[in-house]
Design a protein around this motif. Sequence first.
Motif, PDB file in Angstrom:
ATOM      1  N   SER A 140       0.967  -1.074  -0.041  1.00 32.58           N
ATOM      2  CA  SER A 140      -0.024   0.033   0.030  1.00 32.58           C
ATOM      3  C   SER A 140       1.001   1.298  -0.063  1.00 32.58           C
ATOM      4  O   SER A 140       1.871   1.162   0.471  1.00 32.58           O
ATOM      5  CB  SER A 140      -0.838   0.157   1.178  1.00 32.58           C
ATOM      6  OG  SER A 140      -0.166   0.058   2.732  1.00 32.58           O
ATOM      7  N   GLY A 141       0.244   2.145  -0.593  1.00 35.02           N
ATOM      8  CA  GLY A 141       0.978   3.462  -0.489  1.00 35.02           C
ATOM      9  C   GLY A 141       2.168   3.722  -1.701  1.00 35.02           C
ATOM     10  O   GLY A 141       3.100   4.419  -1.547  1.00 35.02           O
ATOM     11  N   ASN A 142       1.684   2.625  -2.706  1.00 32.13           N
ATOM     12  CA  ASN A 142       2.717   2.615  -4.141  1.00 32.13           C
ATOM     13  C   ASN A 142       3.963   2.458  -3.700  1.00 32.13           C
ATOM     14  O   ASN A 142       4.944   2.888  -4.282  1.00 32.13           O
ATOM     15  CB  ASN A 142       2.751   3.968  -4.861  1.00 32.13           C
ATOM     16  CG  ASN A 142       1.070   4.266  -5.524  1.00 32.13           C
ATOM     17  OD1 ASN A 142       0.813   3.284  -5.860  1.00 32.13           O
ATOM     18  ND2 ASN A 142       0.937   5.340  -5.693  1.00 32.13           N
ATOM     19  N   GLN A 143       4.345   1.564  -2.719  1.00 29.98           N
ATOM     20  CA  GLN A 143       5.499   0.945  -2.383  1.00 29.98           C
ATOM     21  C   GLN A 143       5.985  -0.092  -3.046  1.00 29.98           C
ATOM     22  O   GLN A 143       5.253  -1.238  -2.852  1.00 29.98           O
ATOM     23  CB  GLN A 143       5.592   0.869  -0.719  1.00 29.98           C
ATOM     24  CG  GLN A 143       5.494   2.060  -0.016  1.00 29.98           C
ATOM     25  CD  GLN A 143       5.686   1.828   1.587  1.00 29.98           C
ATOM     26  OE1 GLN A 143       6.284   0.621   1.877  1.00 29.98           O
ATOM     27  NE2 GLN A 143       5.537   2.882   2.394  1.00 29.98           N
TER      28      GLN A 143
END
Length: 283
Positions: A140-143
């Motif tokens: 999540s969070g474009n990680q």
Amino acid sequence: SSAIGGGYMVSTNGVDMFPLAFYSSLVGMTSSAKSLTIKKCFSFLIDEQVRIDRQWKEETADMKQQELEAKRMKTLIYRDSHLTTLLRSVLPYNPKGVTRILDELIEWINSMNQLSKKEGIDEQIWLSTWDGVPYSAIRSGNQKFTIEKPFIGIIGGIQYQKLKELFKNDRGFSGFISRILFAVPEVDEIPLIHPEYSMNLAISSINETLQKDLYNRIAYNSYDEKPFVVKSNAEANKLYYAWVIKHTKRINAIREFDQKELEAAIFGKMKNYILRIGAILAL
């Protein structure tokens, strides 16, 4: 392979390349010197890891937890690690790769999916890692987390009675077992080694010198570096293809039992065996 790591790759046709990673096992009865053999084979690399560990202990002695978590850990040989830790905390800082040395190969199998409440995907990851397939995960969070060329070697011993454990969960059909190279002795017995015997240094030093030379000469310190590609010649390809043909024919000759058929075949043989023993005892 462990000394070279991801620094070298092999090609048989000049186009497709594959790493020299390995999953292997020494098969034999208890006390047949499997662990001693592995220790002798990996002597230099094991000693090098001891040196690395001592250095790590000295450098981290006074570190706080936050500093310790940020420090990059150099690893060559390891015994135990969750796969997630290996992928996220070890391999990113060791592009040449690592090798897991076990007394018992079954420890590797039993350690899979330990962090999963349900069925995990450890086996599937090991299947792709053997081929050096890039590992990537998105959180999540474009990680996004990626290891372009993972390199892991596995070696350990196993007894004949425990071989069946490797085939559970359909590993015999998934290609997992096919990735393991088994070394089976021509003579299966406990060796009689005199307490005063030691291997001739002229023999053992050849192995240690070769490992040391390969380990120190092949510097592969970043995934951004291109590995050196070795193209096998016509003679080597001929030998390799003959080996492939031989074993492919053997595999194709195997009938694919389903689980019930396989169990029926095994227990059927056991029943016949028990009846024969009973008849002998009756005589």
